[in-house]
Motif scaffolding. Sequence first.
Motif, mmCIF file in Angstrom:
data_model
loop_
_atom_site.group_PDB
_atom_site.id
_atom_site.type_symbol
_atom_site.label_atom_id
_atom_site.label_comp_id
_atom_site.label_asym_id
_atom_site.label_seq_id
_atom_site.Cartn_x
_atom_site.Cartn_y
_atom_site.Cartn_z
ATOM 1 N N GLY A 120 0.844 -1.208 -0.062
ATOM 2 C CA GLY A 120 0.012 -0.392 -0.056
ATOM 3 C C GLY A 120 0.515 1.205 0.187
ATOM 4 N N ARG A 121 -0.088 2.633 -0.412
ATOM 5 C CA ARG A 121 0.950 3.883 0.118
ATOM 6 C C ARG A 121 1.238 4.091 1.298
ATOM 7 N NH1 ARG A 121 -2.006 8.148 -4.372
ATOM 8 N NH2 ARG A 121 -2.910 6.408 -5.706
ATOM 9 N N GLY A 122 2.182 5.056 1.173
ATOM 10 C CA GLY A 122 2.798 4.865 2.407
ATOM 11 C C GLY A 122 2.268 6.689 2.681
ATOM 12 N N ARG A 123 2.481 7.185 4.105
ATOM 13 C CA ARG A 123 2.061 8.447 4.271
ATOM 14 C C ARG A 123 3.008 9.370 3.470
ATOM 15 N NH1 ARG A 123 3.250 12.700 9.300
ATOM 16 N NH2 ARG A 123 1.531 13.840 9.146
ATOM 17 N N TRP A 124 4.550 9.245 4.030
ATOM 18 C CA TRP A 124 5.658 10.160 3.719
ATOM 19 C C TRP A 124 6.273 9.375 2.297
ATOM 20 C CZ3 TRP A 124 5.840 14.724 4.786
ATOM 21 C CH2 TRP A 124 5.620 15.411 6.295
ATOM 22 N N ILE A 125 6.592 8.281 1.454
ATOM 23 C CA ILE A 125 7.314 7.647 0.646
ATOM 24 C C ILE A 125 6.324 6.333 0.186
ATOM 25 C CG2 ILE A 125 8.962 6.412 0.207
ATOM 26 C CD1 ILE A 125 10.365 7.571 2.148
ATOM 27 N N THR A 126 6.032 6.335 -1.055
ATOM 28 C CA THR A 126 5.365 5.147 -1.981
ATOM 29 C C THR A 126 6.001 4.995 -2.479
ATOM 30 O OG1 THR A 126 3.254 5.885 -0.837
ATOM 31 C CG2 THR A 126 3.372 4.056 -2.458
ATOM 32 N N ALA A 163 -1.701 2.790 -12.587
ATOM 33 C CA ALA A 163 -2.039 1.754 -13.505
ATOM 34 C C ALA A 163 -0.826 0.822 -13.683
ATOM 35 C CB ALA A 163 -3.591 1.847 -14.207
ATOM 36 N N GLY A 164 -0.609 -0.606 -13.389
ATOM 37 C CA GLY A 164 0.228 -1.382 -13.224
ATOM 38 C C GLY A 164 1.041 -1.931 -12.470
ATOM 39 N N PHE A 165 0.749 -0.368 -11.474
ATOM 40 C CA PHE A 165 2.346 -0.744 -10.759
ATOM 41 C C PHE A 165 1.325 -1.052 -9.179
ATOM 42 C CE2 PHE A 165 3.630 2.087 -13.662
ATOM 43 C CZ PHE A 165 4.690 1.820 -13.735
ATOM 44 N N GLN A 166 2.442 -1.923 -8.655
ATOM 45 C CA GLN A 166 2.168 -2.001 -7.139
ATOM 46 C C GLN A 166 2.760 -1.017 -5.864
ATOM 47 O OE1 GLN A 166 4.173 -5.707 -5.682
ATOM 48 N NE2 GLN A 166 1.927 -7.090 -6.443
ATOM 49 N N ALA A 167 1.760 -0.916 -5.097
ATOM 50 C CA ALA A 167 2.398 0.489 -4.193
ATOM 51 C C ALA A 167 2.724 -0.330 -2.753
ATOM 52 C CB ALA A 167 0.592 1.427 -3.821
ATOM 53 N N ARG A 168 4.155 0.061 -2.705
ATOM 54 C CA ARG A 168 5.004 -0.291 -0.929
ATOM 55 C C ARG A 168 5.472 0.536 -0.600
ATOM 56 N NH1 ARG A 168 3.459 -5.529 -0.402
ATOM 57 N NH2 ARG A 168 5.606 -5.584 0.605
ATOM 58 N N PHE A 190 9.549 3.286 -9.297
ATOM 59 C CA PHE A 190 9.499 5.031 -9.625
ATOM 60 C C PHE A 190 8.988 5.190 -7.612
ATOM 61 C CE2 PHE A 190 5.865 4.507 -11.487
ATOM 62 C CZ PHE A 190 4.596 5.689 -10.222
ATOM 63 N N VAL A 191 9.546 6.094 -7.619
ATOM 64 C CA VAL A 191 9.184 6.918 -5.664
ATOM 65 C C VAL A 191 8.596 7.714 -5.841
ATOM 66 C CG1 VAL A 191 11.556 7.825 -4.934
ATOM 67 C CG2 VAL A 191 10.266 6.485 -3.352
ATOM 68 N N GLU A 192 7.649 8.399 -5.007
ATOM 69 C CA GLU A 192 7.036 9.084 -4.434
ATOM 70 C C GLU A 192 7.261 9.866 -3.190
ATOM 71 O OE1 GLU A 192 2.442 8.996 -5.189
ATOM 72 O OE2 GLU A 192 3.013 9.446 -7.532
ATOM 73 N N VAL A 193 7.886 10.648 -2.969
ATOM 74 C CA VAL A 193 7.896 11.134 -1.734
ATOM 75 C C VAL A 193 6.996 12.555 -1.568
ATOM 76 C CG1 VAL A 193 10.222 11.793 -0.097
ATOM 77 C CG2 VAL A 193 10.084 10.133 -1.789
ATOM 78 N N ALA A 194 6.301 12.588 -0.614
ATOM 79 C CA ALA A 194 6.012 13.667 0.055
ATOM 80 C C ALA A 194 4.920 14.384 -1.230
ATOM 81 C CB ALA A 194 6.361 15.076 0.951
#
Length: 180
Positions: free
Chosen positions: A123-129, A170-175, A138-142
Amino acid sequence: MRGGALALCGSVLLLALAAPADAATGGAQPNTNGFSSLPTGGAAATAIATPPAATDTEPAAVRAAIASANAIVGRPYVWGGGHRAFHSRGYDCSGAVSYLLHGGGLLDSPLDSSSFMHWGAAGRGRWITVWTNPGHAFVEVAGLRLDTSAAEDPSGRSGPQWRPARRSHAGFQARHPIGL
């Protein structure tokens, strides 16, 4: 290689992301005004980007991850770059994600995109996914995305760059790292 662009922690804050970041991530990421780390690398010199205002709202691991990623922004894309060791002349997608996470003290050794599918918590993180599939990560941060793919980035720059958050995952897993 499939395009995927998760928020690359804090290299630059694109003006277009200032308000839409929360909407683009479905509200899962906190809407912050910026990061305490100043951007470096090739992305910071563009006319469409501006350094974010410094805040102290991010956890120390997030600030450290952002600062670490800023050091590789603008490096060339190199397939397999960052896999043998964190320091490399260039980085591929998972090498860049690994470098960011290692800089925040969240990863001990580099992983490939398939391995990220089992890393951390689902799943998605609060700050980093971390967004991952067998062919790209790829990574999303804040609310910002660090990615080697220029998908949905009008700049078209290659290699690790801070980019606008993707509209679709779409097509990606969230960790995410546990606790972040």
